[in-house]
Enzyme design. Sequence first.
Site, PDB file in Angstrom:
ATOM      1  N   ASN A   8      36.906 -39.136   2.051  1.00 51.03           N
ATOM      2  CA  ASN A   8      35.412 -39.083   2.328  1.00 51.03           C
ATOM      3  C   ASN A   8      35.541 -39.583   4.002  1.00 51.03           C
ATOM      4  OD1 ASN A   8      33.043 -38.952   3.028  1.00 51.03           O
ATOM      5  ND2 ASN A   8      32.257 -40.919   1.758  1.00 51.03           N
ATOM      6  N   TRP A   9      35.513 -38.669   5.060  1.00 52.73           N
ATOM      7  CA  TRP A   9      35.805 -39.278   6.258  1.00 52.73           C
ATOM      8  C   TRP A   9      34.262 -39.596   6.894  1.00 52.73           C
ATOM      9  CZ3 TRP A   9      39.384 -34.666   8.491  1.00 52.73           C
ATOM     10  CH2 TRP A   9      40.666 -34.757   8.208  1.00 52.73           C
ATOM     11  N   LYS A  10      33.376 -39.314   6.178  1.00 49.94           N
ATOM     12  CA  LYS A  10      32.276 -39.752   6.641  1.00 49.94           C
ATOM     13  C   LYS A  10      31.888 -39.201   8.113  1.00 49.94           C
ATOM     14  CE  LYS A  10      32.512 -43.613   3.581  1.00 49.94           C
ATOM     15  NZ  LYS A  10      31.951 -44.888   3.206  1.00 49.94           N
ATOM     16  N   HIS A  91      26.263 -39.655  -2.710  1.00 47.45           N
ATOM     17  CA  HIS A  91      26.634 -41.022  -2.121  1.00 47.45           C
ATOM     18  C   HIS A  91      25.629 -42.068  -1.831  1.00 47.45           C
ATOM     19  CE1 HIS A  91      28.936 -43.426   0.492  1.00 47.45           C
ATOM     20  NE2 HIS A  91      30.078 -42.929   0.279  1.00 47.45           N
ATOM     21  N   GLU A  93      25.303 -44.057   0.648  1.00 50.66           N
ATOM     22  CA  GLU A  93      24.902 -43.851   1.921  1.00 50.66           C
ATOM     23  C   GLU A  93      23.551 -42.720   2.130  1.00 50.66           C
ATOM     24  OE1 GLU A  93      28.676 -43.498   3.867  1.00 50.66           O
ATOM     25  OE2 GLU A  93      29.066 -45.386   3.315  1.00 50.66           O
ATOM     26  N   GLU A 162      31.301 -45.590  -7.472  1.00 54.14           N
ATOM     27  CA  GLU A 162      31.342 -46.292  -6.247  1.00 54.14           C
ATOM     28  C   GLU A 162      30.452 -47.674  -6.180  1.00 54.14           C
ATOM     29  OE1 GLU A 162      33.249 -43.950  -3.200  1.00 54.14           O
ATOM     30  OE2 GLU A 162      31.251 -43.377  -3.098  1.00 54.14           O
ATOM     31  N   GLY A 168      33.454 -49.972   2.011  1.00 49.34           N
ATOM     32  CA  GLY A 168      33.639 -50.234   3.459  1.00 49.34           C
ATOM     33  C   GLY A 168      33.887 -51.921   3.726  1.00 49.34           C
ATOM     34  N   SER A 208      36.718 -49.286  -1.087  1.00 45.64           N
ATOM     35  CA  SER A 208      37.836 -50.043  -0.547  1.00 45.64           C
ATOM     36  C   SER A 208      39.178 -49.579  -1.388  1.00 45.64           C
ATOM     37  CB  SER A 208      37.613 -51.703  -0.505  1.00 45.64           C
ATOM     38  OG  SER A 208      36.544 -51.935   0.180  1.00 45.64           O
ATOM     39  N   GLY A 229      37.295 -43.755   1.482  1.00 40.86           N
ATOM     40  CA  GLY A 229      36.726 -43.604   2.810  1.00 40.86           C
ATOM     41  C   GLY A 229      37.649 -44.004   3.922  1.00 40.86           C
ATOM     42  N   GLY A 230      37.624 -45.243   4.438  1.00 38.63           N
ATOM     43  CA  GLY A 230      38.580 -45.713   5.579  1.00 38.63           C
ATOM     44  C   GLY A 230      39.872 -45.478   5.457  1.00 38.63           C
TER      45      GLY A 230
HETATM   46  P1  PGA Z   1      35.598 -46.899   1.678  1.00 36.30           P
HETATM   47  O1  PGA Z   1      34.592 -45.953   1.351  1.00 36.30           O
HETATM   48  O2  PGA Z   1      37.027 -46.467   0.934  1.00 36.30           O
HETATM   49  O3  PGA Z   1      35.767 -47.020   3.090  1.00 36.30           O
HETATM   50  O4  PGA Z   1      35.086 -48.055   1.097  1.00 36.30           O
HETATM   51  C1  PGA Z   1      34.371 -45.174   0.020  1.00 36.30           C
HETATM   52  C2  PGA Z   1      33.364 -44.215   0.207  1.00 36.30           C
HETATM   53  O5  PGA Z   1      32.284 -44.583   0.720  1.00 36.30           O
HETATM   54  O6  PGA Z   1      33.511 -43.046  -0.589  1.00 36.30           O
END
Ligand code: PGA
Length: 246
Positions: A8-10, A91, A93, A162, A168, A208, A229-230
Site C-alpha cells: 500500500n503505497w499511500k 483503510h 486512514e 491492521e 506506520g 509495520s 505500507g512503508g
Molecule cells: P505500515 O502501513 O506498513 O507502514 O505500517 C500499513 C498500512 O497502512 O497498510
Amino acid sequence: MDTYIVGNWKMNQNLESIKTFFEDLNSIPTKNIHAWISPQAIHIPACLGLAPSFIKIGSQNSSHKVEGAFTGEISPKALKEIGASFTLVGHSERREYFHETNDLLLEKIKMALDEKLKVIFCIGETLKERETGKTLDVIKNQLSILAEISEAQRENIIVAYEPVWAIGTGLSATSSQAEEVHSFIRKYLSEIWGNNQASLTPLLYGGSVKPENIKELLSQENINGALVGGASLNSASFQKLYSSQN
Ligand code: PGA
C-alpha cells in the site's frame, strides 16, 4: 491457502521512482505468491504499464457509486476498465481522515464486487480500544457488514487486520497478538458465512510489517499474507518481503 504480499503505497512515489521500482523487480525469480501493489489512483495507469506481469495493480479506495455527480471520487467501473484488479476498502486512514462509516463501506464493497474487483477490506482497533479491552468487539462490529455480501461474491473478499497503533509506527503486533485476532476473524466469518467460505478467505496482517518480521507473522495458522505500507516503497525491501516465503 495462497499467500499475498500487498504493498500500500499511500500518497507516495512519483513517476521516476515507480519506473525504477518496477525495473528492479522485472527479472527477479517469481514465486507462487500473489504480489499486489496499490499506488495512489493517479499512478495506476503508469503502474499498469510498467509492472512485470506477476504483479497485480489495484486502488487504495473506490467509490460507493459507479458514476454520476460525485466530484473527486474514484469509480470502481473506471478502475476495472483501465485494468485494476482490486481495491482496498476501509483503510484506517480513510475511516479516520475521511470519516468513512460501516454503512458507506458496505456500499463501497458491494459496488467494487459488482464491477468484479477483488476487495481487501481493512479493519483494526485503535490503541485506546485495545487498552480498554475492546479489540474483539471493535473487530466484530467492523466485520459485521460482511454478512450483507451475497454468497456468490464472498470469494472475492480478502480481510486485512491492521491494528491502528501498529500502522506506520514501527511497532508491529506480535505474531501471537495478530494470530489471536485472526483466529477470531476466521471464527466470526464462519458464523456469518459458514465454515467453508471462512476457511477459504485470505486474512492479511498489516501494521509495520518489514522483511525482519514477516516470516514470523506468516508462520501463524490464520495469517495468509501481509498488507505493507512503508516497507513496500522500496524495491529491495519489497523483493525481500516477496521472497521471504519458501
Ligand atoms: P505500515 O502501513 O506498513 O507502514 O505500517 C500499513 C498500512 O497502512 O497498510
